[in-house]
Design an enzyme around this catalytic site. Structure first.
Site, short mmCIF file in Angstrom:
data_model
loop_
_atom_site.label_atom_id
_atom_site.label_comp_id
_atom_site.label_asym_id
_atom_site.label_seq_id
_atom_site.Cartn_x
_atom_site.Cartn_y
_atom_site.Cartn_z
N TYR A 195 -6.12 0.98 7.63
CA TYR A 195 -5.27 -0.08 7.10
C TYR A 195 -4.95 -1.18 8.10
O TYR A 195 -4.13 -2.04 7.83
CB TYR A 195 -3.97 0.50 6.53
CG TYR A 195 -3.27 1.49 7.44
CD1 TYR A 195 -2.75 1.10 8.66
CD2 TYR A 195 -3.13 2.81 7.04
CE1 TYR A 195 -2.12 2.00 9.49
CE2 TYR A 195 -2.49 3.73 7.87
CZ TYR A 195 -1.99 3.31 9.09
OH TYR A 195 -1.38 4.21 9.90
N CYS B 18 3.48 47.96 2.26
CA CYS B 18 3.69 49.28 1.70
C CYS B 18 2.29 49.83 1.46
O CYS B 18 1.47 49.21 0.79
CB CYS B 18 4.44 49.15 0.37
SG CYS B 18 4.36 50.65 -0.62
N CYS C 229 9.34 51.76 -3.73
CA CYS C 229 9.00 53.18 -3.83
C CYS C 229 9.61 54.01 -2.71
O CYS C 229 9.52 55.24 -2.72
CB CYS C 229 7.48 53.37 -3.85
SG CYS C 229 6.70 53.02 -2.27
N CYS D 213 9.80 50.71 1.70
CA CYS D 213 9.45 49.83 0.58
C CYS D 213 10.60 49.80 -0.42
O CYS D 213 11.08 50.85 -0.85
CB CYS D 213 8.18 50.36 -0.10
SG CYS D 213 7.84 49.52 -1.65
N LYS E 12 2.41 4.43 1.49
CA LYS E 12 2.56 4.87 2.88
C LYS E 12 2.06 6.30 2.94
O LYS E 12 2.66 7.20 2.36
CB LYS E 12 4.02 4.79 3.30
CG LYS E 12 4.23 5.09 4.77
CD LYS E 12 5.66 4.77 5.17
CE LYS E 12 5.84 4.86 6.68
NZ LYS E 12 5.69 6.21 7.20
N LYS F 65 11.00 3.12 1.68
CA LYS F 65 10.94 4.58 1.50
C LYS F 65 11.44 4.99 0.12
O LYS F 65 12.34 4.37 -0.45
CB LYS F 65 11.83 5.25 2.56
CG LYS F 65 11.36 5.05 3.99
CD LYS F 65 10.07 5.81 4.21
CE LYS F 65 9.88 6.35 5.59
NZ LYS F 65 10.87 7.21 6.15
N ASP G 249 1.32 9.92 4.34
CA ASP G 249 2.13 10.76 5.21
C ASP G 249 1.20 11.62 6.07
O ASP G 249 0.91 12.76 5.75
CB ASP G 249 3.04 11.64 4.34
CG ASP G 249 4.30 11.99 5.08
OD1 ASP G 249 4.50 11.50 6.21
OD2 ASP G 249 5.09 12.78 4.52
N CYS H 175 2.57 52.92 -5.46
CA CYS H 175 3.88 52.27 -5.47
C CYS H 175 4.05 51.51 -6.79
O CYS H 175 3.19 50.71 -7.16
CB CYS H 175 3.99 51.30 -4.30
SG CYS H 175 5.40 50.18 -4.42
N GLU I 282 0.85 -1.20 0.00
CA GLU I 282 0.00 0.00 0.00
C GLU I 282 0.88 1.24 0.00
O GLU I 282 1.97 1.20 0.54
CB GLU I 282 -0.85 0.04 1.29
CG GLU I 282 -1.70 -1.18 1.53
CD GLU I 282 -2.17 -1.30 2.98
OE1 GLU I 282 -1.90 -0.38 3.79
OE2 GLU I 282 -2.80 -2.31 3.29
S1 IVH Z 1 0.64 -0.38 8.65
C1 IVH Z 1 2.44 -2.15 12.40
N1 IVH Z 1 0.02 0.89 6.46
O1 IVH Z 1 3.45 4.49 8.98
C2 IVH Z 1 1.88 -1.80 11.10
N2 IVH Z 1 1.11 2.10 8.20
O2 IVH Z 1 6.09 3.85 10.57
C3 IVH Z 1 0.89 -0.74 11.22
N3 IVH Z 1 1.45 4.45 7.70
O3 IVH Z 1 2.52 4.47 12.34
C4 IVH Z 1 1.07 0.26 10.21
N4 IVH Z 1 0.50 4.43 5.73
O4 IVH Z 1 1.25 5.97 10.73
C5 IVH Z 1 0.59 0.98 7.68
N5 IVH Z 1 -0.63 1.90 4.49
C6 IVH Z 1 -0.07 1.98 5.70
C7 IVH Z 1 0.44 3.19 6.21
C8 IVH Z 1 1.04 3.20 7.47
C9 IVH Z 1 1.10 5.17 6.65
C10 IVH Z 1 2.15 4.99 8.88
C11 IVH Z 1 1.50 4.70 10.18
C12 IVH Z 1 2.53 4.03 11.03
C13 IVH Z 1 3.79 4.41 10.35
C14 IVH Z 1 4.83 3.34 10.59
#
Ligand code: IVH
Length: 671
Positions: A228, A428, A413, A410, A117, A316, A119, A433, A115
């Site tokens: 999730y 300003c 001017c 400014c 990740k 990452k 943010d 101006c 999935e």
């Molecule tokens: S699974 C133990 N799935 O990433 C597994 N986490 O560093 C539970 N996060 O604290 C997390 N998207 O805040 C999972 N699709 C995703 C996620 C996700 C973001 C975040 C979550 C977690 C952190 C782990």
């Protein structure tokens, strides 16, 4: 050594160590300690600083904003700990993870679910007998903060589970609260208008909005939730991630529809690559993909080490940040007179784009970040596009750095600037101006406004510098002979410019209002104002209260509009435009009837027969409005080629999705 000087040394050592970890985390995207170890250092520093408040200095990492632990929220203990994830920083590290799993579980291939990740901020929602009983943040994993009141304001959070899924006695779900990039940018734009410092990134905004003492503030922020994971349950059992992702929506719980079932490492690597290349077209920020074993049975066999499960990993994406030298801070003057400091940077590439300048918004932002000219600074691209300076690296200073102060005059001017109490913006106030006139003129002539072709930055500089344009109306007084004498102009281009100006003499009210550049009034607000008042004369006299009765016009906009028309200088500008021959015509003001009137559209994907701008203009000219993100209030999503997840989101919410052809059909019926 006495205890006091021991503490002093420990404080110094902790600060240095934390600063080094910050660089590894924020700059290199490659931390060498876990969140837990980092937190331990931080907590120890806080403890020592509490003992010795006299040693707390502004450059201590504890003094950055947003790090203070919130005591205001009641603690909530999670029944099952909320774990964090181990990271992989390359495809090979992802393959290593798979190898470890195959060895450990003696199975090949292993099925994973991958999935994006998200943010944001992770939360846990506890549903008891179908009702939302409690919502909490992750906190330290064992104990979080009670944010029930705030989370309840999110439209994507069901207060009751849909009985279609059943009504289990207990269902704890976990997910991420996040904000879409477009909404993030919109919130920051508003804040800039208000002279408030922007949020550094969508995550900070999501976290800041959720950890708000006043739930009304949370309610104003377009936060979303994607589930999730589950915590404790009673009366319902999940056997796999796939089952979880397909079952939760039946309860009305949102999940991210974008995921992949992967058989073995190469499938997971494929998804990782795909997300990395599609990353900038996703409507939200993602910093990697999470790869997790699908079957829960296998997860139990794999187990957990310290605070992360063995069975999942966060792969990452490469760094989005870089370090650059801050060469200078210049000040530019905008249309409304606001002075904006702009950083000149030694050019660096961040995610493939060269960055050599970044706005610093206002004086307070420079002070609170303690940026000095000559500093090495961390540069990132926020919301994918806008370059931003997140922080200086004070440990790189050699003493030659200079601090910056806002000019008292400014830069364009020379008139004295003011900073009103309670405002972050320095302004300003001189309405004549040249910098302000230039920006106003550029806006006045721009596409959504008078749309005068040929008026660009270089020409505007000359027109204003030679005092050929002092007020906006002067544009209509330009003649071919005068224009032909300007640099890079010949008789031909002068004639075509004057023709273009002539063509703009008759203009619908909505476009005219937008062209004036009234603070808070964008194209769609201008349209509402025009529809409401009908004529400029009437609008000038409409009071604040009446303006506030127009749907979606709030007190701030109403005030900005009445202030604008009450101002003597602005009245002179309007009279002068009339005198110069500008006429406001009724034609083009859309009717408030027809199939598109009052409807809310969202466009996604690439349209083939028209640009996004064209589509927006066609829809709004028929009384519709267009927004960037899908919500329950959206009436139609128009999907072009390669649409993003907005389509899935629309389907989840039951919002009709139109093809481009269907949209054209609707427009033609409406016009
Ligand atoms: S699974 C133990 N799935 O990433 C597994 N986490 O560093 C539970 N996060 O604290 C997390 N998207 O805040 C999972 N699709 C995703 C996620 C996700 C973001 C975040 C979550 C977690 C952190 C782990």
């Amino acid at each position: 050594m006495d205890a006091r000087s021991d503490d002093r040394h420990e404080i110094d050592a902790l600060r240095r160590e934390i600063a080094r970890h910050d660089v590894r985390y924020y700059v290199l995207n490659r931390p060498t300690v876990s969140d837990g170890e980092y937190d331990a250092l931080f907590t120890r520093l806080l403890e020592l600083e509490r003992l010795h408040p006299e040693w707390v200095t502004a450059d201590s990492p504890t003094q950055r904003v947003g790090t203070s632990p919130a005591k205001e929220f009641a603690p909530v203990r999670h029944r099952h700990p909320m774990l964090s994830l181990a990271n992989a920083y390359s495809e090979d590290e992802l393959r290593d993870f798979d190898r470890r799993m195959r060895d450990l579980l003696d199975q090949d291939p292993i099925v994973y679910v991958a999935e994006p990740k998200l943010d944001g901020l992770s939360v846990e929602l506890v549903y008891e007998r179908g009702a939302l009983a409690r919502a909490s943040t992750r906190g330290d994993g064992a104990t979080g903060e009670d944010v029930t009141a705030n989370l309840r304001t999110l439209r994507t959070v069901p207060l009751r589970l849909d009985p279609a899924g059943g009504t289990p006695p207990l269902l704890e779900v976990r997910g991420e609260v996040f904000i879409e990039t477009a909404a993030f940018l919109a919130v920051n734009e508003r804040r800039a208008d208000d002279g408030l410092p922007p949020f550094a990134n969508p995550r900070n905004l999501a976290a800041g909005s959720l950890r708000q003492l006043d739930p009304r503030v949370t309610a104003e922020r377009p936060l979303r939730l994607a589930c999730y994971d589950v915590g404790a349950t009673d009366g319902i059992l999940f056997e796999s991630q796939q089952e979880l992702l397909t079952t939760l929506p039946r309860f009305g719980l949102p999940v991210n529809p974008l995921y992949a079932v992967c058989s073995g490492a190469e499938d997971a690597v494929h998804f990782y690559r795909r997300m990395q290349s599609e990353r900038s077209s996703l409507p939200y920020e993602t910093d990697g993909v999470v790869v997790k074993i699908d079957r829960f049975e296998l997860r139990r066999s794999a187990g957990t080490v310290s605070r992360s499960p063995r069975w999942a990993i966060a792969a990452k994406f490469p760094a989005e940040r870089a370090v650059a030298r801050l060469l200078d801070i210049r000040v530019s003057v905008g249309r409304t007179g606001v002075l904006t400091p702009v950083a000149t940077l030694e050019p660096v590439r961040v995610r493939g784009v060269e960055i050599s300048s970044a706005t610093l918004h206002n004086e307070d932002e420079i002070v609170s970040k303690d940026l000095r000219i000559g500093d090495c600074v961390i540069v990132q691209r926020a919301g994918d596009v806008i370059p931003q300076i997140t922080a200086p690296l004070p440990e790189m200073r050699d003493g030659t750095e200079r601090s910056f102060s806002m000019p008292r005059e400014c830069p364009a001017c020379g008139s004295p600037v003011v900073r009103l109490e309670g405002e972050a913006a320095t302004r300003c106030l001189n309405t004549t101006c040249p910098a302000r006139i230039k920006q106003s003129l550029l806006h006045f002539a721009s596409k959504g406004a008078l749309d005068i072709e040929g008026i660009g930055g270089k020409l505007v500089d000359q027109l204003v510098d030679r005092r050929l344009v002092v007020r906006l109306g002067d544009v209509f007084r330009l003649d071919v002979d005068t224009v032909a004498q300007l640099d890079r102009m010949g008789p031909k281009s002068a004639a075509s410019l004057v023709r273009a100006i002539d063509g703009a003499r008759s203009i619908p009210l909505a476009r005219f209002l937008y062209a004036l550049g009234i603070p808070e009034v964008g194209a769609s607000t201008a349209l509402l104002l025009a529809q409401h008042a009908g004529t400029l004369e009437r609008l000038v006299d409409v009071g604040r209260q009446e303006l506030e009765t127009i749907p979606t016009i709030g007190p701030r906009t109403a005030e900005a509009v009445t202030d604008y028309f009450a101002n003597e200088e602005n009245r002179k500008t309007l009279a002068d435009l009339r005198a110069a021959g500008l006429r406001i015509v009724a034609e083009g003001v859309p009717t408030a009837t027809g199939p598109l009137a009052g409807k809310r559209f969202v466009f996604t994907g690439t349209l083939l027969g028209m640009t996004r701008d064209d589509a927006t203009r066609r829809a709004t000219s028929l009384g519709a409005s267009v927004s960037a993100s899908v919500s329950r209030k959206t009436d139609y999503v128009v999907a072009g080629a390669d649409p993003g997840s907005k389509v899935d989101h629309a389907r989840q919410l039951g919002v009709p999705v139109l093809s481009e052809a269907e949209f054209v059909d609707l427009v033609e019926r409406g016009s």
